[in-house]
Write a protein that holds these residues in place. Structure first.
Motif, PDB file in Angstrom:
ATOM      1  N   ARG A   1     -13.540 -17.133  21.553  1.00 45.47           N
ATOM      2  CA  ARG A   1     -14.572 -18.240  20.190  1.00 45.47           C
ATOM      3  C   ARG A   1     -13.979 -17.142  19.452  1.00 45.47           C
ATOM      4  O   ARG A   1     -14.645 -17.716  18.395  1.00 45.47           O
TER       5      ARG A   1
ATOM      6  N   GLN B   1      -6.044 -22.937  23.266  1.00 45.00           N
ATOM      7  CA  GLN B   1      -6.204 -23.282  24.351  1.00 45.00           C
ATOM      8  C   GLN B   1      -6.909 -22.697  25.901  1.00 45.00           C
ATOM      9  O   GLN B   1      -7.331 -23.118  27.004  1.00 45.00           O
ATOM     10  N   HIS B   2      -7.802 -21.765  25.244  1.00 48.24           N
ATOM     11  CA  HIS B   2      -8.583 -20.775  25.963  1.00 48.24           C
ATOM     12  C   HIS B   2      -9.938 -20.760  25.575  1.00 48.24           C
ATOM     13  O   HIS B   2     -10.856 -19.637  25.765  1.00 48.24           O
ATOM     14  N   ARG B   3     -10.453 -21.349  25.052  1.00 47.14           N
ATOM     15  CA  ARG B   3     -11.587 -21.436  23.852  1.00 47.14           C
ATOM     16  C   ARG B   3     -12.532 -20.995  25.215  1.00 47.14           C
ATOM     17  O   ARG B   3     -14.214 -20.788  24.664  1.00 47.14           O
ATOM     18  N   SER B   4     -12.838 -21.160  26.447  1.00 47.15           N
ATOM     19  CA  SER B   4     -14.321 -21.042  27.130  1.00 47.15           C
ATOM     20  C   SER B   4     -14.344 -19.692  27.470  1.00 47.15           C
ATOM     21  O   SER B   4     -14.983 -19.386  27.626  1.00 47.15           O
ATOM     22  N   VAL B   5     -12.716 -18.469  26.761  1.00 46.20           N
ATOM     23  CA  VAL B   5     -13.544 -17.073  27.338  1.00 46.20           C
ATOM     24  C   VAL B   5     -14.612 -16.727  25.653  1.00 46.20           C
ATOM     25  O   VAL B   5     -13.582 -17.082  24.614  1.00 46.20           O
ATOM     26  N   ALA B   6     -15.365 -15.878  26.132  1.00 49.22           N
ATOM     27  CA  ALA B   6     -16.171 -15.260  24.349  1.00 49.22           C
ATOM     28  C   ALA B   6     -15.334 -15.130  23.790  1.00 49.22           C
ATOM     29  O   ALA B   6     -14.933 -15.527  22.606  1.00 49.22           O
TER      30      ALA B   6
END
Length: 102
Positions: free
Chosen positions: A94, A86-91
């Motif tokens: 990823r 749910q937090h894919r935007s955090v490098a």
């Protein structure tokens, strides 16, 4: 066990110090147990909103679980990875998700 219970109850402020203390007594020779407890620590960090730390802890658990015959650590990490998804935007997240997929 206490830290695990606090993590399951979504009480990260209580879970994190207890789990970190318990983990300080495990060396990597106990990879299965250490990976399991790291999964609860990562879960507690997610509950606390500390996503980057949770990703780092999850990455460490993945590293340890790769070398054990037991499937339990990877099974226990599956819901943690789903939450991190749910937090894919955090490098950092990823990177851990890519590591888990490989």
């Amino acid at each position: 066990m206490t830290g695990r219970c606090w993590a399951e109850l979504r009480r990260p402020l209580r879970a994190v110090p207890v789990l970190e203390s318990a983990l300080s007594r495990f060396d990597d020779a106990h990879a299965r147990d250490k990976a399991l407890y790291l999964s609860w620590l990562a879960d507690a960090y997610i509950s606390a909103g500390e996503i980057e730390v949770a990703a780092a802890v999850t990455g460490r658990a993945l590293d340890l679980s790769a070398g054990v015959a037991s499937v339990r650590p990877r099974q226990r990490l599956a819901p943690v990875l789903a939450q991190l998804g749910q937090h894919r935007s955090v490098a950092a997240v990823r990177g851990v998700l890519e590591k888990a997929a490989s």
